[in-house]
Design a protein around this motif. Structure first.
Motif, PDB file in Angstrom:
ATOM      1  N   UNK A 297       6.396   4.830   8.965  1.00 53.17           N
ATOM      2  CA  UNK A 297       5.139   4.831   9.703  1.00 53.17           C
ATOM      3  C   UNK A 297       5.184   3.695  10.715  1.00 53.17           C
ATOM      4  N   UNK A 298       5.196   3.974  12.041  1.00 52.68           N
ATOM      5  CA  UNK A 298       5.204   2.898  13.024  1.00 52.68           C
ATOM      6  C   UNK A 298       4.022   1.958  12.826  1.00 52.68           C
TER       7      UNK A 298
ATOM      8  N   UNK B 150      -5.882   6.104   6.572  1.00 52.81           N
ATOM      9  CA  UNK B 150      -7.007   7.041   6.440  1.00 52.81           C
ATOM     10  C   UNK B 150      -6.523   8.392   5.933  1.00 52.81           C
ATOM     11  N   UNK B 151      -5.440   8.887   6.522  1.00 55.01           N
ATOM     12  CA  UNK B 151      -4.924  10.210   6.146  1.00 55.01           C
ATOM     13  C   UNK B 151      -4.403  10.206   4.715  1.00 55.01           C
ATOM     14  N   UNK B 152      -3.604   9.190   4.376  1.00 55.93           N
ATOM     15  CA  UNK B 152      -3.036   9.120   3.025  1.00 55.93           C
ATOM     16  C   UNK B 152      -4.124   9.005   1.970  1.00 55.93           C
ATOM     17  N   UNK B 153      -5.138   8.196   2.244  1.00 52.64           N
ATOM     18  CA  UNK B 153      -6.238   8.034   1.296  1.00 52.64           C
ATOM     19  C   UNK B 153      -7.016   9.320   1.097  1.00 52.64           C
TER      20      UNK B 153
ATOM     21  N   UNK C 279       2.096   6.589  -2.789  1.00 48.02           N
ATOM     22  CA  UNK C 279       3.474   6.117  -2.880  1.00 48.02           C
ATOM     23  C   UNK C 279       4.237   6.476  -1.609  1.00 48.02           C
ATOM     24  N   UNK C 280       4.017   7.668  -1.077  1.00 45.69           N
ATOM     25  CA  UNK C 280       4.658   8.094   0.158  1.00 45.69           C
ATOM     26  C   UNK C 280       4.320   7.127   1.289  1.00 45.69           C
ATOM     27  N   UNK C 281       3.059   6.747   1.402  1.00 48.25           N
ATOM     28  CA  UNK C 281       2.658   5.808   2.458  1.00 48.25           C
ATOM     29  C   UNK C 281       3.329   4.450   2.258  1.00 48.25           C
ATOM     30  N   UNK C 282       3.295   3.921   1.031  1.00 47.84           N
ATOM     31  CA  UNK C 282       3.853   2.595   0.772  1.00 47.84           C
ATOM     32  C   UNK C 282       5.365   2.565   0.994  1.00 47.84           C
TER      33      UNK C 282
ATOM     34  N   UNK D 248      -0.262  -0.483  -5.702  1.00 46.95           N
ATOM     35  CA  UNK D 248      -0.442   0.748  -6.470  1.00 46.95           C
ATOM     36  C   UNK D 248      -1.412   0.528  -7.626  1.00 46.95           C
ATOM     37  N   UNK D 249      -1.237  -0.580  -8.333  1.00 46.01           N
ATOM     38  CA  UNK D 249      -2.123  -0.869  -9.451  1.00 46.01           C
ATOM     39  C   UNK D 249      -3.571  -0.952  -9.021  1.00 46.01           C
ATOM     40  N   UNK D 250      -3.823  -1.651  -7.913  1.00 45.98           N
ATOM     41  CA  UNK D 250      -5.187  -1.791  -7.412  1.00 45.98           C
ATOM     42  C   UNK D 250      -5.769  -0.449  -6.990  1.00 45.98           C
TER      43      UNK D 250
END
Length: 255
Positions: free
Chosen positions: A131-132, A141-144, A162-165, A179-181
């Motif tokens: 992701x640039x 926004x999209x991932x959420x 996970x994909x976003x991170x 991830x935990x949060x």
């Protein structure tokens, strides 16, 4: 006794405990996959609506451990860094948990399995998908939103996060904390949504509490193993687990 076992026979109950223990170990190593493994494993012998509420307390407790591992300060920083992703996920979780009673299980599994499997397979093949920096706010926004939509319908909202991170190249420990949060707060919202919708019954709540024990035990085992996994191994193992989980979900949807 029926509440403690979720109404399952002894063999199915023992299998549920074993699956949850294994899911906890995997979560301790890669920081996610507990609900994904539990829902996928439960699908063969447990009603889908019971499975997606039975995982709620294990999600809350194990992610509280993960999010607060380094103290509340780093968790607050993670909340600030991923505020957009968190806000979109919360809104969509509240909406989608009200729809779970009306969406066919096969449709929910297909929508979740296909994009996860394709993304992880492309990454394992060595094709970089990042992701640039100037697009990361939009990507949050999209991932959420996607995570919240999937979470309410299937009980699994981790893979889009996970994909976003992974795409953002997040460092191993920072990724585990984020991830935990996100999973902790998402789990709390999902529980509230299922309670409002009436899908979280007292029997399911007690069963979920019982499953928390092997989940916590497994997470602690996996956390000990994490110290022996370097950053490259951690990233590749996360991608491989996404592929396996996605294919398993696809198999369940088709069969």
């Amino acid at each position: 006794m029926q509440a403690l076992t979720g109404g399952l026979d002894p063999a199915a109950f023992a299998l549920a405990l074993a699956i949850t223990l294994f899911a906890g170990v995997m979560k301790g190593i890669v920081g996610f996959a507990l609900p994904l493994i539990m829902v996928a494993g439960f699908a063969g012998f447990m009603p889908h609506k019971l499975a997606i509420v039975a995982i709620l307390l294990p999600i809350l407790v194990t992610n509280a451990q993960q999010a607060l591992r380094d103290g509340p300060g780093p968790m607050k920083l993670a909340m600030r860094d991923y505020a957009r992703l968190l806000a979109a996920m919360v809104v969509m979780l509240l909406v989608s948990t009200q729809l779970v009673r009306f969406v066919p299980e096969r449709a929910a599994l297909l929508v979740l399995a296909i994009p996860i499997t394709l993304y992880a397979a492309i990454q394992l093949a060595g094709v970089p998908l990042t992701v640039p920096l100037h697009h990361r706010n939009r990507a949050q926004w999209i991932s959420g939103a996607v995570a919240g939509l999937y979470g309410g319908l299937s009980g699994v909202w981790g893979p889009p996060i996970v994909v976003y991170l992974l795409s953002a190249g997040t460092e191993k420990r920072a990724m585990l904390r984020a991830q935990g949060m996100l999973f902790l707060l998402g789990g709390a919202v999902a529980m509230a949504g299922h309670w409002i919708a009436g899908t979280l019954t007292w029997q399911a709540f007690v069963f979920s509490a019982v499953l928390t024990v092997p989940a916590v035990l497994g997470t602690r085992i996996g956390d000990r193993l994490l110290d022996y996994v370097d950053q490259a191994q951690f990233r590749r193992f996360s991608q491989l687990l996404l592929v396996v989980a996605g294919l398993n979900l696809l198999r369940q949807a088709v069969l």
